[in-house]
Motif scaffolding. Structure first.
Motif, mmCIF file in Angstrom:
data_model
loop_
_atom_site.group_PDB
_atom_site.id
_atom_site.type_symbol
_atom_site.label_atom_id
_atom_site.label_comp_id
_atom_site.label_asym_id
_atom_site.label_seq_id
_atom_site.Cartn_x
_atom_site.Cartn_y
_atom_site.Cartn_z
ATOM 1 N N GLY A 599 5.458 -44.483 -10.971
ATOM 2 C CA GLY A 599 5.405 -45.932 -10.788
ATOM 3 C C GLY A 599 5.084 -46.300 -9.347
ATOM 4 N N VAL A 600 4.314 -47.381 -9.186
ATOM 5 C CA VAL A 600 3.972 -47.893 -7.859
ATOM 6 C C VAL A 600 4.070 -49.410 -7.903
ATOM 7 C CG1 VAL A 600 2.134 -48.171 -6.131
ATOM 8 C CG2 VAL A 600 2.375 -45.987 -7.344
ATOM 9 N N LYS A 601 4.570 -49.968 -6.790
ATOM 10 C CA LYS A 601 4.622 -51.424 -6.661
ATOM 11 C C LYS A 601 4.286 -51.712 -5.214
ATOM 12 C CE LYS A 601 7.896 -55.105 -7.551
ATOM 13 N NZ LYS A 601 9.126 -55.488 -8.215
ATOM 14 N N TRP A 602 3.275 -52.529 -4.980
ATOM 15 C CA TRP A 602 2.999 -52.861 -3.587
ATOM 16 C C TRP A 602 2.874 -54.356 -3.391
ATOM 17 C CZ3 TRP A 602 -1.416 -55.551 -3.277
ATOM 18 C CH2 TRP A 602 -2.539 -55.186 -4.015
ATOM 19 N N SER A 603 3.155 -54.800 -2.162
ATOM 20 C CA SER A 603 2.940 -56.210 -1.838
ATOM 21 C C SER A 603 2.463 -56.301 -0.399
ATOM 22 C CB SER A 603 4.218 -57.017 -2.043
ATOM 23 O OG SER A 603 5.230 -56.492 -1.219
ATOM 24 N N VAL A 604 1.732 -57.373 -0.167
ATOM 25 C CA VAL A 604 1.072 -57.552 1.122
ATOM 26 C C VAL A 604 1.597 -58.833 1.756
ATOM 27 C CG1 VAL A 604 -1.151 -58.167 2.130
ATOM 28 C CG2 VAL A 604 -1.037 -56.351 0.412
ATOM 29 N N THR A 605 1.913 -58.778 3.045
ATOM 30 C CA THR A 605 2.198 -59.993 3.808
ATOM 31 C C THR A 605 0.931 -60.293 4.592
ATOM 32 O OG1 THR A 605 4.457 -59.200 4.037
ATOM 33 C CG2 THR A 605 3.822 -61.039 5.423
ATOM 34 N N SER A 606 0.176 -61.289 4.128
ATOM 35 C CA SER A 606 -1.179 -61.416 4.671
ATOM 36 C C SER A 606 -1.169 -61.784 6.154
ATOM 37 C CB SER A 606 -2.003 -62.390 3.846
ATOM 38 O OG SER A 606 -1.222 -63.489 3.468
ATOM 39 N N GLY A 607 -0.185 -62.572 6.598
ATOM 40 C CA GLY A 607 -0.166 -63.008 7.998
ATOM 41 C C GLY A 607 -0.241 -61.858 8.990
ATOM 42 N N ASN A 608 0.563 -60.810 8.759
ATOM 43 C CA ASN A 608 0.568 -59.692 9.711
ATOM 44 C C ASN A 608 0.014 -58.399 9.097
ATOM 45 O OD1 ASN A 608 2.657 -58.930 8.061
ATOM 46 N ND2 ASN A 608 4.283 -59.408 9.543
ATOM 47 N N HIS A 609 -0.680 -58.549 7.969
ATOM 48 C CA HIS A 609 -1.369 -57.399 7.337
ATOM 49 C C HIS A 609 -0.428 -56.262 6.959
ATOM 50 C CE1 HIS A 609 -5.206 -59.212 8.478
ATOM 51 N NE2 HIS A 609 -4.696 -59.393 9.680
ATOM 52 N N THR A 610 0.833 -56.594 6.706
ATOM 53 C CA THR A 610 1.766 -55.533 6.311
ATOM 54 C C THR A 610 1.654 -55.254 4.818
ATOM 55 O OG1 THR A 610 3.286 -56.305 8.000
ATOM 56 C CG2 THR A 610 4.216 -54.875 6.308
ATOM 57 N N THR A 612 3.743 -53.125 1.826
ATOM 58 C CA THR A 612 4.958 -52.369 1.500
ATOM 59 C C THR A 612 4.769 -51.726 0.135
ATOM 60 O OG1 THR A 612 6.237 -53.970 2.733
ATOM 61 C CG2 THR A 612 7.456 -52.547 1.221
ATOM 62 N N LEU A 613 4.906 -50.415 0.080
ATOM 63 C CA LEU A 613 4.718 -49.688 -1.176
ATOM 64 C C LEU A 613 6.035 -49.098 -1.640
ATOM 65 C CD1 LEU A 613 2.126 -48.563 0.891
ATOM 66 C CD2 LEU A 613 1.341 -48.062 -1.400
ATOM 67 N N ASN A 614 6.375 -49.369 -2.899
ATOM 68 C CA ASN A 614 7.531 -48.733 -3.531
ATOM 69 C C ASN A 614 7.034 -47.687 -4.505
ATOM 70 O OD1 ASN A 614 10.185 -50.430 -2.923
ATOM 71 N ND2 ASN A 614 8.418 -51.796 -3.015
ATOM 72 N N LEU A 615 7.452 -46.454 -4.313
ATOM 73 C CA LEU A 615 7.017 -45.362 -5.178
ATOM 74 C C LEU A 615 8.188 -44.843 -5.994
ATOM 75 C CD1 LEU A 615 5.003 -43.180 -2.603
ATOM 76 C CD2 LEU A 615 4.294 -45.281 -3.746
ATOM 77 N N ASP A 616 7.882 -44.464 -7.222
ATOM 78 C CA ASP A 616 8.889 -43.843 -8.092
ATOM 79 C C ASP A 616 8.150 -42.737 -8.849
ATOM 80 O OD1 ASP A 616 10.807 -43.111 -9.872
ATOM 81 O OD2 ASP A 616 10.966 -45.065 -10.867
ATOM 82 N N ILE A 617 8.247 -41.511 -8.338
ATOM 83 C CA ILE A 617 7.373 -40.411 -8.755
ATOM 84 C C ILE A 617 8.263 -39.241 -9.184
ATOM 85 C CG2 ILE A 617 5.502 -38.881 -7.940
ATOM 86 C CD1 ILE A 617 4.523 -41.659 -7.636
ATOM 87 N N PRO A 618 7.821 -38.465 -10.180
ATOM 88 C CA PRO A 618 8.681 -37.354 -10.632
ATOM 89 C C PRO A 618 9.016 -36.354 -9.517
ATOM 90 C CG PRO A 618 6.906 -37.720 -12.205
ATOM 91 C CD PRO A 618 6.612 -38.585 -11.015
#
Ligand SMILES: *[C@@H]1O[C@H](CO)[C@@H](O)[C@H](O)[C@H]1NC(C)=O
Ligand SMILES: *[C@@H]1O[C@H](CO)[C@@H](O)[C@H](O)[C@H]1NC(C)=O
Ligand SMILES: *[C@@H]1O[C@H](CO)[C@@H](O)[C@H](O)[C@H]1NC(C)=O
Ligand SMILES: *[C@@H]1O[C@H](CO)[C@@H](O)[C@H](O)[C@H]1NC(C)=O
Ligand SMILES: *[C@@H]1O[C@H](CO)[C@@H](O)[C@H](O)[C@H]1NC(C)=O
Ligand SMILES: *[C@@H]1O[C@H](CO)[C@@H](O)[C@H](O)[C@H]1NC(C)=O
Ligand SMILES: *[C@@H]1O[C@H](CO)[C@@H](O)[C@H](O)[C@H]1NC(C)=O
Ligand SMILES: *[C@@H]1O[C@H](CO)[C@@H](O)[C@H](O)[C@H]1NC(C)=O
Ligand SMILES: *[C@@H]1O[C@H](CO)[C@@H](O)[C@H](O)[C@H]1NC(C)=O
Ligand SMILES: *[C@@H]1O[C@H](CO)[C@@H](O)[C@H](O)[C@H]1NC(C)=O
Ligand SMILES: *[C@@H]1O[C@H](CO)[C@@H](O)[C@H](O)[C@H]1NC(C)=O
Ligand SMILES: *[C@@H]1O[C@H](CO)[C@@H](O)[C@H](O)[C@H]1NC(C)=O
Length: 664
Positions: A599-610, A612-618
């Motif tokens: 599983g992967v979930k990412w989000s972007v804070t466009s103002g500062n180009h950040t 954040t990736l959440n990984l859930d991998i075997p």
């Protein structure tokens, strides 16, 4: 343990890995029951009383269709299978027939076409019930099942009224699955419903193309009928091109449909069963592979070097997703001979000289044809990987070297620097969509600048519905667009790729000419259904399929590129997360393999180009995270500052992780 046991265990194991629940489930188009019922009356002609009794859960009441009247019922989206209905006591002279269509354009007492394209749109005809009409529940003979339809027309064909009710269809696709909605993967782009819809429509389309092995189309049914009882392989179920037609194994189509299967249902056995029949039909002596799987009464012929190459590429794809090297070994002798056939077509120019000129429908696939050569190069690189996995290191080394040499010839002879695109061959000015897309995707390009020029050049073909392919007149080919889509992502032109989904998949999902659920085989420059009219389909718009697995390229592209999750060795023992966010703010998703949930979930804070990736991998796997952008940086992992200035972090062990980076 015997091999068959292992495989049984292996495939049963898959069905336990269901994707997490969430708002994305609302986009899942698969029916919750294998028995589906019409949800609306689409049209009536003449007099039909109590027509609402034909809908939904009204199983114990009847409508009356007066003599020579008809009614068209809407199942709400693409379905396929065997219709049942219940007849009241009717006059011995009463008669009834059924007709089916995917597109609402062909609603009426005659079906759309599935057997032979005829300009009159009327080959298939209708299914007449027995005369006199039976009383009680009647079910279509299984060989008359309709593989794909949205609309069912019930016609009283004599002057007598007919009393009828309890209309349902038993779905025949995915015969080995109890719960059609139990996907092993998901994709969700909050606020970007079209993207999420495109993912789920592709997943459902490939489900409708997964059929019992004895339910293939008979291509020789006489006019006025259709028969779907051909045995098209050795094992069931089997992955075919389309739900209504051709209900036949086609290897080019699989190059898009199998990745869709992987990310959505992890249901790879139907693909393996398709590859199995293709290898078994190899031409003795020459090593040529058939254009398509077994087609009773029609010799599919050894007429396509391109589809021959797709079959070989398909073995690698199946192995990468499943890890089933035992099966690869069963076809290895034929596989090697078939690679040798292509090598034998390479002439003094260093390029393959096409002998079997059939392809996906495009014209001009002769000589040193660019897409056939790009496919050959991909064959060599994937054959190298397979040979290494089998410890066949000496042939691996030769194939690898041949790939390098062939790539150089491809660029020397076909690159048109003035145009910034590859030519279709060295004597033409045509710059094909398929050949240029394959060239980027299969790494025939020499550097990123070249790939970006091609990506930009391809937009020269676009109209508001997508790419008008130069290699076939008046055609938008979602099959080829699926490769083009991946190519734009590989060239890091993410917003361009997303725009292509919005145009081509957006059109297919919303046009009122289609089914708003599964995906069209193809269409014309202005969006009409007259796909391939002058190229084999005989101006029969009723013949076009509305549920074609080869048009589902957006599904795997959204997972592999937008979400960014791929497997880099079998089943994801090693993996990579490299998002292509474009202007999107957040995406999540994942898939299941024999190793577990990725599983992967990412989000972007466009103002500062950040990002954040959440990984859930075997556990027990390892992988790489790549932050988007040419100057991406990694800031932290699991709260620990890292500051990796190249934006790449390797050897991340499986488990749950949070990686933060800056995209630049
Ligand atoms: C039948 O469907 C209608 C409308 O969807 C619903 O109101 C009704 O409760 C259903 N009846 C049964 C017996 O399920
Ligand atoms: C409705 O049709 C089903 C078959 O789809 C049948 O089993 C059932 O008995 C029918 N119900 C009635 C009331 O006729
Ligand atoms: C059925 O049709 C035949 C021929 O048109 C006619 O002779 C007969 O009376 C009809 N039977 C009924 C029950 O209407
Ligand atoms: C589709 O929509 C157009 C424009 O609204 C309309 O003219 C046409 O009749 C519709 N076609 C069908 C098959 O519903
Ligand atoms: C397919 O169905 C037709 C019509 O019922 C029948 O004649 C034919 O033998 C069937 N073919 C197979 C392979 O079962
Ligand atoms: C390999 O091809 C031959 C025909 O050339 C065929 O008889 C044989 O069954 C094929 N082997 C496999 C495993 O498909
Ligand atoms: C080269 O490509 C063009 C365009 O596809 C085609 O018309 C032509 O026949 C090809 N020439 C050769 C020699 O194959
Ligand atoms: C390849 O060689 C490795 C190392 O000797 C061995 O572990 C593996 O089982 C071999 N694989 C096959 C398919 O023979
Ligand atoms: C490598 O390429 C050469 C030249 O095309 C060809 O003759 C040879 O058969 C190829 N070798 C293999 C193993 O494919
Ligand atoms: C593409 O090919 C080049 C050699 O031309 C190679 O260095 C590079 O690693 C390849 N890229 C991928 C993704 O395989
Ligand atoms: C990239 O490849 C193209 C095509 O071969 C070549 O013209 C160009 O000089 C190369 N650019 C770079 C930066 O290497
Ligand atoms: C980026 O902005 C978000 C929201 O304002 C903030 O929470 C985050 O700490 C910032 N990240 C960096 C690296 O500055």
């Amino acid at each position: 343990m015997p091999r068959s046991f292992l495989i049984l265990f292996f495939f049963i194991g898959f069905s336990f890995g269901v994707a997490p629940k969430g708002p994305w489930d609302g986009f899942n188009l698969a029916p919750s029951s294998k028995v589906v019922r019409p949800i609306a009356v689409k049209k009536t002609q003449g007099t039909v009383t109590s027509s609402s009794k034909l809908l939904g859960n009204e199983t114990n009441s009847f409508a009356t269709i007066e003599g020579e009247s008809w009614i068209t019922l809407d199942f709400g989206g693409e379905v396929g299978g065997i219709v049942s209905l219940t007849l009241g006591p009717n006059s011995p002279n009463a008669s009834l027939s059924l007709a089916f269509t995917e597109s609402p354009l062909f609603i009426g007492p005659i079906s759309d076409d599935s057997v032979v394209p005829t300009a009159s749109n009327s080959y298939d005809g209708a299914l007449a019930l027995p005369s006199p009409l039976p009383t009680g529940t009647w079910t279509m003979p299984p060989e008359r099942q309709r593989g794909g339809f949205r609309y069912l027309t019930i016609s009283s064909t004599s002057q007598e009224a007919v009393i009828v009710g309890n209309i349902s269809a038993m779905i025949t696709f995915m015969p080995h699955w109890e719960d059609l909605r139990a996907y092993t993967g998901y994709f969700y782009a909050p606020g970007e419903d079209l993207l999420t819809k495109a993912w789920y429509s592709g997943a459902y389309t490939v489900q409708t193309d997964t059929i019992p092995v004895n339910a293939g189309r008979q291509p020789s049914s006489p006019p006025g009928t259709w028969l779907n009882n051909a045995t098209i392989g050795f094992h069931s179920p089997i992955l075919v091109d389309g739900a209504k037609r051709d209900r036949t194994v086609w290897p080019g189509d699989m190059n898009i449909a199998v990745p869709t299967e992987f990310v959505s249902t992890f249901d790879l056995m139907p693909a393996r069963n398709g590859l199995e029949i293709l290898f078994s039909e190899m031409e003795p002596g020459t090593g040529r592979l058939p254009y398509s799987g077994k087609r009773p009464a029609i010799n599919a012929g050894y007429v396509s070097d391109a589809y021959h190459a797709h079959t070989l590429i398909g073995v690698h794809t199946y192995w990468l997703y499943s890890g089933d090297l035992d099966w690869v070994q069963t076809v290895w002798a034929n596989y090697s001979q078939a690679v040798g056939y292509l090598a034998g077509r390479v002439d003094e120019s260093g390029l393959l000289d096409v002998l079997g000129t059939n392809d996906w429908g495009r014209v001009g696939a002769t000589g040193h044809n660019a897409p056939a050569n790009a496919l050959y190069n991909r064959v060599l690189n994937t054959a190298t990987e397979l040979a290494n996995a089998l410890n066949e290191t000496s042939v691996a080394a030769i194939w690898a070297q041949n790939a390098t040499i062939h790539k150089q010839h491809f660029n020397d002879l076909l690159w048109d620097d003035a145009a910034g695109l590859y030519r279709d061959n060295e004597t033409t000015t045509l710059h094909p969509e398929d050949g240029n897309s394959f060239a980027i995707l299969y790494n025939l390009t020499l550097n990123d600048t070249q790939a970006q020029r091609i990506s930009e050049g391809l937009t020269g073909n676009w109209n508001e519905l997508g790419p008008v392919t130069p290699e076939l007149a008046d055609t938008i080919a979602p099959f080829v667009a699926g490769f083009e889509l991946q190519a734009h992502f590989v060239a890091n032109e993410d917003d361009r790729a997303l725009e292509l989904i919005r145009r081509t998949w957006g059109y297919m999902l919303t046009t009122n000419l289609s089914v708003q659920s599964t995906l069209l085989e193809g269409f014309t420059t202005n969006g009409s259904l007259l796909y391939r009219s002058a190229d084999g389909y005989n101006f029969d718009a009723a013949y076009t399929s509305h549920a074609h697995g080869w048009s589902t390229g957006a599904t795997s592209a959204l997972t592999f590129y937008v979400l960014g999750l791929t497997v880099t060795s079998p089943q994801g023992k090693t993996w990579q997360v490299a998002p292509h966010p474009g202007q999107l703010n957040a995406v999540e998703g994942g898939f299941t393999t024999g190793l577990g949930w990725f599983g992967v979930k990412w989000s972007v804070t466009s103002g500062n180009h950040t990002i954040t990736l959440n990984l859930d991998i075997p556990e027990g796997t390892s992988g790489t995270v790549i932050i988007p952008g040419t100057n991406g940086r990694i800031l932290s992992m699991d709260g620990t500052e890292i500051n990796r200035s190249n934006g790449i972090m390797e050897n991340i062990p499986g488990g749950k992780h949070v990686v933060v980076g800056i995209m630049q």
